[in-house]
Design an enzyme around this catalytic site. Structure first.
Site, PDB file in Angstrom:
ATOM      1  N   ASP A  28       1.237 -33.626   3.487  1.00 27.03           N
ATOM      2  CA  ASP A  28       1.777 -32.401   4.042  1.00 27.03           C
ATOM      3  C   ASP A  28       1.935 -32.646   5.540  1.00 27.03           C
ATOM      4  O   ASP A  28       1.236 -33.483   6.091  1.00 27.03           O
ATOM      5  CB  ASP A  28       0.771 -31.280   3.753  1.00 27.03           C
ATOM      6  CG  ASP A  28       1.024 -30.038   4.566  1.00 27.03           C
ATOM      7  OD1 ASP A  28       2.102 -29.465   4.386  1.00 27.03           O
ATOM      8  OD2 ASP A  28       0.160 -29.665   5.373  1.00 27.03           O
ATOM      9  N   ASP A  38      -3.818 -29.446   3.473  1.00 22.10           N
ATOM     10  CA  ASP A  38      -4.869 -28.619   4.037  1.00 22.10           C
ATOM     11  C   ASP A  38      -4.646 -27.136   3.834  1.00 22.10           C
ATOM     12  O   ASP A  38      -5.587 -26.362   3.801  1.00 22.10           O
ATOM     13  CB  ASP A  38      -4.941 -28.855   5.549  1.00 22.10           C
ATOM     14  CG  ASP A  38      -3.718 -28.300   6.242  1.00 22.10           C
ATOM     15  OD1 ASP A  38      -2.604 -28.640   5.810  1.00 22.10           O
ATOM     16  OD2 ASP A  38      -3.865 -27.501   7.173  1.00 22.10           O
ATOM     17  N   ASP A  61      -0.454 -25.566   0.135  1.00 23.73           N
ATOM     18  CA  ASP A  61      -0.575 -26.910  -0.437  1.00 23.73           C
ATOM     19  C   ASP A  61      -1.369 -26.888  -1.736  1.00 23.73           C
ATOM     20  O   ASP A  61      -1.356 -27.855  -2.493  1.00 23.73           O
ATOM     21  CB  ASP A  61      -1.312 -27.853   0.517  1.00 23.73           C
ATOM     22  CG  ASP A  61      -0.565 -28.061   1.814  1.00 23.73           C
ATOM     23  OD1 ASP A  61       0.676 -28.014   1.779  1.00 23.73           O
ATOM     24  OD2 ASP A  61      -1.219 -28.268   2.844  1.00 23.73           O
TER      25      ASP A  61
END
Ligand code: ADP
Ligand code: MG
Length: 791
Positions: free
Chosen positions: A476, A687, A691
């Site tokens: 991410d 995180d 996600d």
């Protein structure tokens, strides 16, 4: 592992879905049993079949990794108690996992701090039981060695003949004679008491026709015992009681050590989960929010919970709407919609929107529920068969076959039955690589402990196994490759709007929102740095006194009605999607900031954009090294971001990055992971709240410490410190752990390398065999405790 909605379900959950559907119909119940004494894949198979044999059981899934059996059953035909009884068999002991609705929760207002997981009881009893056997047994080896070893050695060296055992002359009279019957009894006790888990494991492995290391160890200790007893009855002194005691004691001690290590890792994970709910955001009468200890909350007070956060206490939703995932409480991962007036349960996670709730009377803190229910989330998966068990299943038929043939051969040449039996047992005694049963728990315990020491929480050694097969790692961007600790660089909009925006962003969990609240919110000097310090805020944070009557969180922004005015905050795409007008000037402004690598947040009222807040975010210092090192491992590197392309230039041009997917909404992240899975095993590193679905969908999810509760629930590996470099360390540890397992299994065979040639040449003496046991065990222990990363 804690899916929050249907897209978060792992692809293999076909039957789960059916079960879940049936569960919703109320036809079935699900219970999580903790089963002590489970330590390998064979145990899983056995307990599952034992459970399925029970009346009323629809499905059972066991996991030795978490020592849990999940049973789906028909409550009319079975009860939790009967299921516990049915699985408390053969030395296994099944208990209800406390927590969920079964726990004895803390009442808010009573100040009980339960920082310590309370699941230990049984393990400690077992540990004590075995420790007694271990200490007692090994202690007794002293007189044994003093009295017997000289005799055994002198009969070997004294007359130098190979039939030195033909008579018990060495111990012909006096004190010496007593030691053998004494040890016959003592060793019997150790064998049955301390060796019980091994004998039980061996029995189960035979029953399941799946040879494992328990069977190897059991064959060794039992054949040594029976051999010694027959030899004693024949008046010989070639007895191996010491071997039975030492092998049983050390293997059981190692198994116990392994389970302690897992327990410790599990405690770390529990603490991590709890750390998200030890504090609550109190929403005062003055409409200010302050961080307070959960235990200081009073019934009737209001609490604000942001998207992705865990609800700290039971309560009633005071305003608006939101979606929560109650998996941690119910075991079912389904998005549940809540509106004002609905009950919400502590421990659930807000998956969409934000919740303002009123703390219930006599309510419970979700801490207690969480401590024990973390297990439920983690207990779905089976462990994999261990290398040593695979070896055992090949070796056992060979050794046992060899023993039988040798025994038969001995009969044929007319030695008589007792000697033939002794010969066969002797082959088992020297041919069984029992130390494989010592090597595995030591390897597992070391890798778990050393990972936890480095702030990488796993409690499941198979995670490493899976990590080694990874082909693609997906990162991410915001908060993972970048720090996520954003700063407002510029805010160009009417000041009353900025204040309203800050009030609205108070409810969002995005790092940009935290920056906006900090800089533009009232009382911003001691504002919320929750993203920066791992989700726990010290000090206080304040919400503007505006009246928020509606709040919606989108993937790329937030929307709400504040004092009768509709306000929108987010990126340009969000404005376009919702049909809000954006002036040329604002659009240019936003695009310019984006191109400069900054994050433009457009703000608007009543259908029109009125300004831009420019937020800056920095790449993490270690992002470059981490990506380069991973790509050097021949792993494909993919970056996935909800941000748009201009913000990903620095990644696109990086040689280690294979693909960048920009402008991906959360649902798109999951879909992208699925597509990548057609190329191989996919690991996701993330995180944030959005996600979580991707972390759960990936073959392995790694969450960074600063992330939200939702993200860390969904991950298999939690990095406690907010340290990106730990991702590479995790891969290094996985490699090192594999090398260590192979080394240990190799070392384990040392015992047989010594004993087999000695036996073949007729030179095997019990003292030499004991020497081989001690050397093997010592080397294994020494090798296991070495640092994994500094070889
Ligand atoms: P990534 O996938 O890289 O982690 P996110 O999905 O977290 O990125 O964010 C995507 C974009 O959505 C952000 O760049 C930002 O423009 C916008 N966004 C999301 N939430 C908010 C919010 N609460 N306030 C302002 N902007 C937001
Ligand atoms: Mg993110």
């Amino acid at each position: 592992m804690a899916p929050t909605d249907d897209i978060m379900r792992k692809p293999e959950s076909g039957t789960d879905e059916r079960e879940a559907a049936m569960h919703r119909l109320g036809a079935e119940d699900r219970v999580f049993l903790r089963v002590d004494g489970m330590h390998c894949a064979t145990c899983e198979g056995f307990l599952e079949s034992a459970a399925k044999d029970c009346k009323g059981v629809v499905d059972a899934a066991a996991s030795y990794v978490t020592e849990t059996v999940r049973i789906t059953y028909d409550p009319d035909r079975a009860s939790k108690e009967t299921l516990c009884d049915a699985l408390s068999t053969l030395g296994y002991s099944a208990t209800l996992r406390a927590g969920g609705n079964d726990g004895s929760p803390t009442v808010i207002g009573q100040s009980r701090r339960s920082d310590e997981p309370n699941e230990r009881g049984i393990d400690e009893v077992l540990g004590f039981r075995y420790a007694v056997g271990v200490i007692f047994g090994t202690f007794m080896l002293l007189p044994y060695a003093v009295l017997l070893y000289p005799a055994q050695l002198s009969s070997f060296f004294g007359d130098g003949t190979l039939d030195m055992y033909a008579s018990a002359s060495g111990l012909g009279g006096g004190d010496g004679l007593l030691i053998l019957p004494l040890f016959l009894v003592l060793t019997g006790v150790v064998l049955l008491f301390t060796g019980l888990p091994l004998l039980q494991g061996a029995y189960v492995s035979l029953k399941m026709r799946q040879p494992n290391t328990d069977l190897l160890v059991a064959l060794t200790i039992v054949s040594a015992y029976v051999y010694s007893t027959i030899a004693f009855l024949l008046g010989r002194i070639d007895v191996f009681y010491d071997l039975t005691i030492l092998v049983a004691a050390s293997v059981v001690a190692a198994i116990f050590y392994e389970s302690l290590s897992k327990q410790r890792a599990m405690d770390r994970l529990t603490n991590l989960t709890i750390s998200h709910v030890t504090e609550a955001r109190r929403y005062g009468a003055d409409r200010m929010t302050t961080m307070v200890d959960v235990h200081d909350l009073e019934p009737g007070e209001r609490v604000l919970v942001r998207e992705g956060e865990r609800i700290p206490v039971d309560g009633v939703l005071a305003e608006g709407e939101c979606t929560v995932d109650e998996a941690i409480v119910t075991g079912e991962s389904l998005p549940v919609s809540k509106r004002a007036g609905d009950d919400v349960v502590g421990g659930a996670v807000v998956t969409n929107g934000a919740a303002v709730l009123t703390v219930s009377d006599g309510t419970t803190s979700s801490i207690d529920r969480l401590i024990t229910s973390v297990w439920n989330l983690q207990s779905g998966e089976h462990g994999v068969q261990r290398q040593a068990d695979r070896l055992a299943s090949v070796i056992i038929p060979v050794v046992v076959g060899g023993a039988v043939l040798t025994g038969l051969g001995s009969l044929l040449v007319g030695t008589g039955i007792p000697v033939a039996v002794l010969t066969a047992l002797g082959v088992l005694l020297v041919g069984c690589p029992w130390a494989l049963g010592l090597a595995t728990p030591l390897s597992v315990a070391t890798s778990i402990e050393q990972a936890v020491e480095r702030g990488i929480v796993i409690f499941d050694e198979t995670v490493f196994e899976r990590l080694r097969n990874v082909d693609v790692v997906v990162f991410d961007k915001t908060g993972t490759l970048t720090t996520g600790q954003m700063d407002v660089l510029e805010a160009d909009a009417p000041s009353d709007l900025l204040e309203t925006v800050a009030a609205l962003e108070q409810r969002a969990s995005h790092p940009a929102a935290a920056a906006i609240v900090n800089t533009l919110g009232k009382g911003s000097q001691d504002g919320d740095r929750s993203r920066a310090d791992g989700g726990v805020t010290d000090g206080s944070d304040h919400e503007h006194a505006a009246d928020i009557t509606e709040f919606t969180s989108h993937a790329t922004g937030v929307e709400g009605v504040v004092a009768d005015t509709r306000v929108l905050v987010g990126n340009l795409d969000l404005f376009a999607d919702l049909g809000w007008s954006v002036s040329e000037q604002i659009a240019t402004r936003a695009t310019g900031a984006r191109t400069a690598g900054q994050l433009p947040v457009v703000v608007g009222r009543d259908g029109h954009a009125e300004g831009v807040i420019v937020v800056g975010d920095e790449p993490r210092p270690s992002w470059d090294d981490t990506l380069t090192q991973l790509s050097d491992r021949d792993i494909e590197i993919v970056v996935l971001t909800g941000d748009d392309e201009a913000a990903t230039d620095f990644l696109d041009s990086h040689p280690a990055v294979d693909h960048v997917f920009a402008g991906v909404p959360p649902a798109g992240k999951t879909a992208t992971i699925r597509r990548l899975q057609s190329r191989g095993q996919v690991t996701m590193v993330g995180d944030g709240t959005n996600d979580a679905p991707a972390l759960a969908t990936a073959d392995l999810g790694i969450s960074l410490g600063g992330g939200t509760a939702l993200a860390s629930d969904a991950a298999d590996i939690s990095i406690v410190d907010d340290d990106l470099a730990a991702v590479e360390t995790t891969f290094d540890l996985a490699d090192a752990a594999r090398r260590r397992v192979t080394q240990n299994n190799g070392l384990a065979l040392l015992y047989n390398l010594v004993t087999m040639p000695l036996a073949a040449t007729g030179l095997l003496n019990p003292v030499f065999a004991m020497g081989a046991v001690v050397a093997t065990g010592g080397l294994l222990a020494a090798n296991s405790f070495r640092d994994l990363l500094h070889e």
